[in-house]
Design an enzyme around this catalytic site. Structure first.
Site, mmCIF file in Angstrom:
data_model
loop_
_atom_site.group_PDB
_atom_site.id
_atom_site.type_symbol
_atom_site.label_atom_id
_atom_site.label_comp_id
_atom_site.label_asym_id
_atom_site.label_seq_id
_atom_site.Cartn_x
_atom_site.Cartn_y
_atom_site.Cartn_z
ATOM 1 N N ASP A 186 0.856 -1.190 0.000
ATOM 2 C CA ASP A 186 0.000 0.000 0.000
ATOM 3 C C ASP A 186 0.892 1.240 0.000
ATOM 4 O O ASP A 186 1.081 1.884 1.024
ATOM 5 C CB ASP A 186 -0.904 -0.029 1.237
ATOM 6 C CG ASP A 186 -1.881 1.126 1.261
ATOM 7 O OD1 ASP A 186 -1.885 1.932 0.311
ATOM 8 O OD2 ASP A 186 -2.656 1.216 2.239
ATOM 9 N N PHE A 187 1.419 1.559 -1.182
ATOM 10 C CA PHE A 187 2.240 2.769 -1.300
ATOM 11 C C PHE A 187 1.461 3.916 -1.953
ATOM 12 O O PHE A 187 2.016 4.970 -2.202
ATOM 13 C CB PHE A 187 3.522 2.466 -2.093
ATOM 14 C CG PHE A 187 4.487 1.583 -1.342
ATOM 15 C CD1 PHE A 187 4.554 1.645 0.042
ATOM 16 C CD2 PHE A 187 5.334 0.711 -2.001
ATOM 17 C CE1 PHE A 187 5.447 0.844 0.756
ATOM 18 C CE2 PHE A 187 6.223 -0.107 -1.307
ATOM 19 C CZ PHE A 187 6.287 -0.031 0.083
ATOM 20 N N LYS A 188 0.188 3.662 -2.245
ATOM 21 C CA LYS A 188 -0.661 4.692 -2.882
ATOM 22 C C LYS A 188 0.157 5.477 -3.908
ATOM 23 O O LYS A 188 0.270 6.705 -3.872
ATOM 24 C CB LYS A 188 -1.265 5.610 -1.832
ATOM 25 C CG LYS A 188 -2.211 4.855 -0.894
ATOM 26 C CD LYS A 188 -3.019 5.761 0.000
ATOM 27 C CE LYS A 188 -3.924 4.945 0.911
ATOM 28 N NZ LYS A 188 -3.177 4.145 1.909
ATOM 29 N N ALA B 136 1.560 7.559 -6.702
ATOM 30 C CA ALA B 136 0.886 8.731 -7.307
ATOM 31 C C ALA B 136 1.918 9.662 -7.934
ATOM 32 O O ALA B 136 2.183 10.741 -7.425
ATOM 33 C CB ALA B 136 0.072 9.469 -6.251
ATOM 34 N N PRO C 8 4.286 8.637 -14.959
ATOM 35 C CA PRO C 8 4.393 7.229 -15.348
ATOM 36 C C PRO C 8 5.765 6.610 -15.110
ATOM 37 O O PRO C 8 5.862 5.488 -14.583
ATOM 38 C CB PRO C 8 4.029 7.259 -16.840
ATOM 39 C CG PRO C 8 3.115 8.434 -16.968
ATOM 40 C CD PRO C 8 3.622 9.455 -16.001
HETATM 41 O O1 3DU Z 1 -7.825 1.630 10.463
HETATM 42 P P1 3DU Z 1 -7.014 0.368 10.503
HETATM 43 O O2 3DU Z 1 -6.020 0.305 11.602
HETATM 44 O O3 3DU Z 1 -7.906 -0.852 10.438
HETATM 45 O O4 3DU Z 1 -6.106 0.326 9.174
HETATM 46 C C1 3DU Z 1 -6.592 0.590 7.893
HETATM 47 C C2 3DU Z 1 -5.474 0.470 6.893
HETATM 48 O O5 3DU Z 1 -5.939 0.754 5.595
HETATM 49 C C3 3DU Z 1 -4.300 1.412 7.135
HETATM 50 O O6 3DU Z 1 -3.137 0.745 6.696
HETATM 51 C C4 3DU Z 1 -4.598 2.580 6.241
HETATM 52 O O7 3DU Z 1 -3.429 3.248 5.841
HETATM 53 C C5 3DU Z 1 -5.255 1.903 5.056
HETATM 54 N N1 3DU Z 1 -6.215 2.702 4.316
HETATM 55 C C6 3DU Z 1 -7.281 3.282 4.922
HETATM 56 O O8 3DU Z 1 -7.465 3.130 6.130
HETATM 57 C C7 3DU Z 1 -8.190 4.029 4.146
HETATM 58 C C8 3DU Z 1 -8.025 4.177 2.827
HETATM 59 O O9 3DU Z 1 -8.904 4.827 2.129
HETATM 60 C C9 3DU Z 1 -6.940 3.564 2.233
HETATM 61 C C10 3DU Z 1 -6.056 2.837 3.003
#
Ligand code: 3DU
Length: 218
Positions: free
Chosen positions: A60-62, A64, A67
């Protein structure tokens, strides 16, 4: 990445020992492990290969950027052993298409953030923008989108945009207030759960509880 439990662990701990211990502990009740900046900055990207022996890893490095930069990031992620990467869609089609092309080259997957789950998440990700991103994600050939478990009605609407050929993964269950069952019922394939599991006294029991909560809906 196949669905057995419908749960993805968001592993936002920052040290390797906790990361490996918790992942092994909950392995029977999750289908993948999502890692991001907290863990990777804490331990290095080499954690991905170690975790991939326990479950498929989603980075999950989003992503952005332009290219070329996106491609370089995705190459590192896939070389490190990750099965999928999460990217932003607001950067536009050329950036997204480059991520999907890179993933295809590695036979890996891309998830595109369509809308975020926190209270401010719908400030810029308005109805039209989210739907446009979801539609572009579909056109790109991405494996799935990210949609907010804190707003199950949005999961349902975004499912309407992408149809049934793509996957939806949804963060926001537990600590952010979302319900796992409502999110799956709204059309998500997996819920993403972090603090409720890794912050629990007994992460295994908590993961099993969430798996059981949704098993009749998947
Ligand atoms: O809230 P939690 O601790 O259950 O973690 C949620 C995870 O998902 C966390 O890694 C966060 O960075 C990621 N995330 C979101 O919470 C919301 C998003 O829209 C995208 C990613």
């Amino acid at each position: 990445m196949s669905r057995k439990n419908g749960v993805i662990l968001a592993l936002d701990v920052t040290d390797e020992k906790s990361a490996l211990t918790i992942s092994r502990d909950v392995a029977d009740f999750i289908d993948a492990i999502k890692i991001g900046y907290p863990l990777v900055l804490g331990t290095g990207l080499s954690i991905a290969e170690k975790l991939s022996r326990i479950a498929p890893v989603i980075a999950d490095f989003k992503v952005a950027d332009i290219p070329n930069t996106d491609r370089l990031i995705c190459e590192h992620v896939f070389e490190a052993g990750c099965d999928a990467v999460i990217v932003q869609g607001f950067t536009g089609p050329d950036s997204l298409f480059e991520c999907v092309k890179t993933a295809d080259d590695y036979k890996k997957k891309v998830f595109v953030v369509a809308e975020m789950s926190h209270p401010g998440g719908d400030h810029f990700f308005t109805d039209g923008v989210s739907k446009e991103i979801a539609a572009m994600a579909k056109k790109s050939g991405a494996f799935g989108i990210v949609a907010p478990a804190t707003r199950p009605e949005r999961v349902k609407e975004l499912r309407g945009v992408i149809g049934n050929s793509m996957k939806i993964i949804s963060p926001g269950v537990g600590a952010q207030g979302g319900s796992a069952a409502d999110t799956i019922k709204a059309g998500a394939d997996w819920v993403i759960v972090g603090r409720s599991i890794y912050g629990a006294k007994n992460p295994k029991e908590e993961a099993e509880k969430i798996k059981k909560e949704i098993e009749k809906y998947i």
